[in-house]
Design a protein around this motif. Sequence first.
Motif, PDB file in Angstrom:
ATOM      1  N   LEU A 204       0.828  -1.212   0.000  1.00 17.57           N
ATOM      2  CA  LEU A 204       0.000   0.000   0.000  1.00 17.57           C
ATOM      3  C   LEU A 204       0.867   1.268   0.000  1.00 17.57           C
ATOM      4  O   LEU A 204       1.575   1.556   0.968  1.00 17.57           O
ATOM      5  CB  LEU A 204      -0.940  -0.017   1.209  1.00 17.57           C
ATOM      6  CG  LEU A 204      -2.019   1.053   1.236  1.00 17.57           C
ATOM      7  CD1 LEU A 204      -2.935   0.977   0.017  1.00 17.57           C
ATOM      8  CD2 LEU A 204      -2.856   0.931   2.516  1.00 17.57           C
ATOM      9  N   GLU A 205       0.750   2.027  -1.075  1.00 16.03           N
ATOM     10  CA  GLU A 205       1.528   3.264  -1.184  1.00 16.03           C
ATOM     11  C   GLU A 205       0.849   4.426  -0.456  1.00 16.03           C
ATOM     12  O   GLU A 205      -0.350   4.389  -0.198  1.00 16.03           O
ATOM     13  CB  GLU A 205       1.699   3.669  -2.659  1.00 16.03           C
ATOM     14  CG  GLU A 205       2.768   2.897  -3.385  1.00 16.03           C
ATOM     15  CD  GLU A 205       3.056   3.479  -4.770  1.00 16.03           C
ATOM     16  OE1 GLU A 205       3.549   4.610  -4.863  1.00 16.03           O
ATOM     17  OE2 GLU A 205       2.780   2.778  -5.757  1.00 16.03           O
ATOM     18  N   TYR A 206       1.609   5.462  -0.211  1.00 17.07           N
ATOM     19  CA  TYR A 206       1.075   6.711   0.330  1.00 17.07           C
ATOM     20  C   TYR A 206       1.703   7.851  -0.462  1.00 17.07           C
ATOM     21  O   TYR A 206       2.729   7.665  -1.127  1.00 17.07           O
ATOM     22  CB  TYR A 206       1.408   6.846   1.824  1.00 17.07           C
ATOM     23  CG  TYR A 206       2.881   6.736   2.153  1.00 17.07           C
ATOM     24  CD1 TYR A 206       3.462   5.503   2.450  1.00 17.07           C
ATOM     25  CD2 TYR A 206       3.710   7.871   2.165  1.00 17.07           C
ATOM     26  CE1 TYR A 206       4.813   5.401   2.755  1.00 17.07           C
ATOM     27  CE2 TYR A 206       5.067   7.772   2.466  1.00 17.07           C
ATOM     28  CZ  TYR A 206       5.612   6.527   2.759  1.00 17.07           C
ATOM     29  OH  TYR A 206       6.950   6.425   3.052  1.00 17.07           O
ATOM     30  N   VAL A 239       7.110   2.054   0.360  1.00 14.05           N
ATOM     31  CA  VAL A 239       7.748   3.377   0.404  1.00 14.05           C
ATOM     32  C   VAL A 239       8.204   3.754  -1.009  1.00 14.05           C
ATOM     33  O   VAL A 239       9.110   3.149  -1.562  1.00 14.05           O
ATOM     34  CB  VAL A 239       8.965   3.367   1.355  1.00 14.05           C
ATOM     35  CG1 VAL A 239       9.668   4.719   1.344  1.00 14.05           C
ATOM     36  CG2 VAL A 239       8.534   2.993   2.769  1.00 14.05           C
ATOM     37  N   ASP A 240       7.529   4.735  -1.577  1.00 15.23           N
ATOM     38  CA  ASP A 240       7.977   5.297  -2.852  1.00 15.23           C
ATOM     39  C   ASP A 240       8.797   6.525  -2.469  1.00 15.23           C
ATOM     40  O   ASP A 240       8.296   7.456  -1.825  1.00 15.23           O
ATOM     41  CB  ASP A 240       6.758   5.670  -3.710  1.00 15.23           C
ATOM     42  CG  ASP A 240       7.159   6.242  -5.065  1.00 15.23           C
ATOM     43  OD1 ASP A 240       8.056   7.104  -5.103  1.00 15.23           O
ATOM     44  OD2 ASP A 240       6.551   5.864  -6.074  1.00 15.23           O
ATOM     45  N   LEU A 241      10.069   6.531  -2.846  1.00 19.48           N
ATOM     46  CA  LEU A 241      10.956   7.586  -2.341  1.00 19.48           C
ATOM     47  C   LEU A 241      10.503   8.994  -2.717  1.00 19.48           C
ATOM     48  O   LEU A 241      10.814   9.952  -2.023  1.00 19.48           O
ATOM     49  CB  LEU A 241      12.393   7.346  -2.815  1.00 19.48           C
ATOM     50  CG  LEU A 241      13.034   6.056  -2.288  1.00 19.48           C
ATOM     51  CD1 LEU A 241      14.481   5.961  -2.732  1.00 19.48           C
ATOM     52  CD2 LEU A 241      12.952   5.980  -0.773  1.00 19.48           C
ATOM     53  N   GLY A 242       9.739   9.114  -3.790  1.00 15.42           N
ATOM     54  CA  GLY A 242       9.289  10.445  -4.198  1.00 15.42           C
ATOM     55  C   GLY A 242       8.014  10.909  -3.509  1.00 15.42           C
ATOM     56  O   GLY A 242       7.548  12.019  -3.755  1.00 15.42           O
ATOM     57  N   HIS A 243       7.465  10.070  -2.658  1.00 10.91           N
ATOM     58  CA  HIS A 243       6.164  10.397  -2.066  1.00 10.91           C
ATOM     59  C   HIS A 243       6.294  10.981  -0.661  1.00 10.91           C
ATOM     60  O   HIS A 243       5.650  10.523   0.288  1.00 10.91           O
ATOM     61  CB  HIS A 243       5.264   9.150  -2.042  1.00 10.91           C
ATOM     62  CG  HIS A 243       4.838   8.715  -3.414  1.00 10.91           C
ATOM     63  ND1 HIS A 243       3.827   7.810  -3.638  1.00 10.91           N
ATOM     64  CD2 HIS A 243       5.277   9.084  -4.642  1.00 10.91           C
ATOM     65  CE1 HIS A 243       3.660   7.625  -4.935  1.00 10.91           C
ATOM     66  NE2 HIS A 243       4.537   8.386  -5.573  1.00 10.91           N
ATOM     67  N   HIS A 244       7.157  11.967  -0.535  1.00  9.90           N
ATOM     68  CA  HIS A 244       7.345  12.633   0.763  1.00  9.90           C
ATOM     69  C   HIS A 244       7.480  14.121   0.537  1.00  9.90           C
ATOM     70  O   HIS A 244       7.888  14.557  -0.540  1.00  9.90           O
ATOM     71  CB  HIS A 244       8.624  12.114   1.445  1.00  9.90           C
ATOM     72  CG  HIS A 244       8.617  10.625   1.630  1.00  9.90           C
ATOM     73  ND1 HIS A 244       9.074   9.757   0.675  1.00  9.90           N
ATOM     74  CD2 HIS A 244       8.160   9.858   2.643  1.00  9.90           C
ATOM     75  CE1 HIS A 244       8.905   8.516   1.087  1.00  9.90           C
ATOM     76  NE2 HIS A 244       8.345   8.549   2.274  1.00  9.90           N
ATOM     77  N   PHE A 266       9.892  -1.143  -1.860  1.00 10.77           N
ATOM     78  CA  PHE A 266      10.261   0.192  -2.346  1.00 10.77           C
ATOM     79  C   PHE A 266       9.857   0.446  -3.779  1.00 10.77           C
ATOM     80  O   PHE A 266       9.843  -0.457  -4.600  1.00 10.77           O
ATOM     81  CB  PHE A 266      11.785   0.354  -2.298  1.00 10.77           C
ATOM     82  CG  PHE A 266      12.267   0.641  -0.931  1.00 10.77           C
ATOM     83  CD1 PHE A 266      12.396   1.942  -0.500  1.00 10.77           C
ATOM     84  CD2 PHE A 266      12.538  -0.394  -0.064  1.00 10.77           C
ATOM     85  CE1 PHE A 266      12.808   2.213   0.786  1.00 10.77           C
ATOM     86  CE2 PHE A 266      12.956  -0.138   1.227  1.00 10.77           C
ATOM     87  CZ  PHE A 266      13.088   1.168   1.650  1.00 10.77           C
ATOM     88  N   HIS A 267       9.578   1.690  -4.034  1.00 10.01           N
ATOM     89  CA  HIS A 267       9.605   2.226  -5.383  1.00 10.01           C
ATOM     90  C   HIS A 267      10.780   3.188  -5.393  1.00 10.01           C
ATOM     91  O   HIS A 267      10.715   4.261  -4.796  1.00 10.01           O
ATOM     92  CB  HIS A 267       8.295   2.960  -5.713  1.00 10.01           C
ATOM     93  CG  HIS A 267       7.247   2.049  -6.261  1.00 10.01           C
ATOM     94  ND1 HIS A 267       5.981   2.471  -6.572  1.00 10.01           N
ATOM     95  CD2 HIS A 267       7.299   0.730  -6.576  1.00 10.01           C
ATOM     96  CE1 HIS A 267       5.297   1.439  -7.059  1.00 10.01           C
ATOM     97  NE2 HIS A 267       6.063   0.373  -7.058  1.00 10.01           N
ATOM     98  N   PHE A 268      11.849   2.782  -6.051  1.00 11.27           N
ATOM     99  CA  PHE A 268      13.038   3.630  -6.098  1.00 11.27           C
ATOM    100  C   PHE A 268      12.900   4.709  -7.161  1.00 11.27           C
ATOM    101  O   PHE A 268      12.485   4.445  -8.300  1.00 11.27           O
ATOM    102  CB  PHE A 268      14.277   2.801  -6.437  1.00 11.27           C
ATOM    103  CG  PHE A 268      14.721   1.886  -5.338  1.00 11.27           C
ATOM    104  CD1 PHE A 268      15.212   2.395  -4.142  1.00 11.27           C
ATOM    105  CD2 PHE A 268      14.660   0.512  -5.496  1.00 11.27           C
ATOM    106  CE1 PHE A 268      15.631   1.548  -3.117  1.00 11.27           C
ATOM    107  CE2 PHE A 268      15.086  -0.347  -4.485  1.00 11.27           C
ATOM    108  CZ  PHE A 268      15.562   0.175  -3.297  1.00 11.27           C
ATOM    109  N   ILE A 313      11.752  -0.310  -9.171  1.00 10.85           N
ATOM    110  CA  ILE A 313      11.984   1.071  -9.596  1.00 10.85           C
ATOM    111  C   ILE A 313      10.634   1.646  -9.989  1.00 10.85           C
ATOM    112  O   ILE A 313       9.771   0.931 -10.495  1.00 10.85           O
ATOM    113  CB  ILE A 313      12.963   1.086 -10.794  1.00 10.85           C
ATOM    114  CG1 ILE A 313      14.378   0.689 -10.325  1.00 10.85           C
ATOM    115  CG2 ILE A 313      12.999   2.451 -11.478  1.00 10.85           C
ATOM    116  CD1 ILE A 313      15.382   0.529 -11.450  1.00 10.85           C
ATOM    117  N   ASP A 314      10.410   2.910  -9.720  1.00 13.08           N
ATOM    118  CA  ASP A 314       9.215   3.596 -10.234  1.00 13.08           C
ATOM    119  C   ASP A 314       9.686   4.962 -10.717  1.00 13.08           C
ATOM    120  O   ASP A 314       9.844   5.884  -9.927  1.00 13.08           O
ATOM    121  CB  ASP A 314       8.150   3.741  -9.134  1.00 13.08           C
ATOM    122  CG  ASP A 314       6.928   4.496  -9.640  1.00 13.08           C
ATOM    123  OD1 ASP A 314       6.855   4.777 -10.854  1.00 13.08           O
ATOM    124  OD2 ASP A 314       6.034   4.802  -8.821  1.00 13.08           O
ATOM    125  N   ALA A 315       9.965   5.026 -12.004  1.00 13.72           N
ATOM    126  CA  ALA A 315      10.480   6.285 -12.525  1.00 13.72           C
ATOM    127  C   ALA A 315       9.937   6.529 -13.914  1.00 13.72           C
ATOM    128  O   ALA A 315       9.461   5.610 -14.573  1.00 13.72           O
ATOM    129  CB  ALA A 315      12.006   6.237 -12.560  1.00 13.72           C
TER     130      ALA A 315
HETATM  131 MN    MN Z   1       5.136   4.520  -6.880  1.00 13.25          MN
END
Ligand code: MN
Length: 415
Positions: A204-206, A239-244, A266-268, A313-315
């Motif tokens: 579950l992403e945030y 944890v998607d690193l861009g979601h903060h 992770f989504h890096f 990866i999510d880019a």
């Molecule tokens: Mn993502």
Amino acid sequence: MPISKNIHQKSLSVLHEQLAAKGKSMDTLISQISKFQIAVPSWALGAGGTRFGRFSIGGEPRNLEEKLDDIALLSRITRKTDAVSLHIPWDIPRDVDALKQKAGDLGIGFDAMNSNTFQDYGQPRTYKLGSLSNSIKETREQAIQHNLQVIQLGEKLGSKGLTVWLADGTNFPGQSSFRNSLKWTIESLKEVYKNLPADWKLLLEYKPYEPNFYHTVIPDWGTSALICNELGEQAKVLVDLGHHLPNTNIEQIVATLMFKNELAGFHFNDSKYGDDDLTSGSIKPYQLFLIFCELISGAEEGSQNWDTISWMIDASHNTKDPLEDLVQALESISIAYTKALIVDRKKLTEHQLNGDTSSAQEILHDAFMTDVRPLVREARIRQGGEENPLDFLRKNNIRKGLIKERGKGSKASGL
Ligand code: MN
Ligand code: RM4
Ligand code: MN
């Protein structure tokens, strides 16, 4: 930059000496680096767009089979990826069995499946005002059913995870009730969870904002964890690193989630301001290293088993060749991981317990400043990968070949 075999060997032996002095075995490190595989998102193989436009890179994969071909190439030259993460409906296979067969032949597995209830694609009810949190029951039901279909498809392909990212939220105060939206989201996710196969996980992403700018139904890791706790053991926080928000201490979030065995994976990507989806390690390599430090110590100290964590990866990128971008991302992630592996954790703990702040900081800095690229390169060479994957793509005119085969204007499904 391409380097000669001679320089590679020399730098490797210097590193070998440095590591031996720290009691680290190079062979153990190489096998750890080799084992670490990161899934590639199917939507990163074409040029990404922004809300202002999309510039084709040329030779983009025209279908799912060609996406697999691209990933197989990445896998062969980098030896850092062996799986793809699909996004539905962008990636609905024409023939599931044939696709599975092809993936198997290429040595590519199917990592977590991503559902999509953030766009309209011809389904009866619109997601304009939300999906799993929508105030209209029928719309929630439709979004639940979509997730169930994604699970069914994933089962056929051999995936073991469903990643849910909700765009649900509002743009203006008063637009909806915070509590009702959260309640409906939990109820809907419970329906999805009920149908999750026993050996699957729900990731579950945030995300704090975007595409909604006043509130997001699942804005942060705490809300995601709260929901996962209501669902059950198989639901964990992604944890998607861009979601903060800028400057958030993500490594602390990782430590906290591991402490409670709540980290799904992770989504890096990297970010300067928001969900920028920039190449991993391109903006904040020290942060990426610190995240890996927490991951390694969290696993070593028994908080959460390393093998329960998913790596993806999510880019998306609109100015780089996607294959080159993914090569760079896979390399940066491996470098951060390797640097974290060489941290002298025993000494670090001693300094922490003794309250020796400077020495503790020095331990981390020393590992971070060590050039581990020869080690990552050696691991890749020993696995039969290319010494310099980026150089390989250029020297062999890979993009030119793809443009010839697939055309200049081909457009991969995705963002
Ligand atoms: Mn993502
Ligand atoms: C979102 C989120 C999701 C991804 C989409 C494409 O911002 O990061 O993981 O599925 O983008
Ligand atoms: Mn994102």
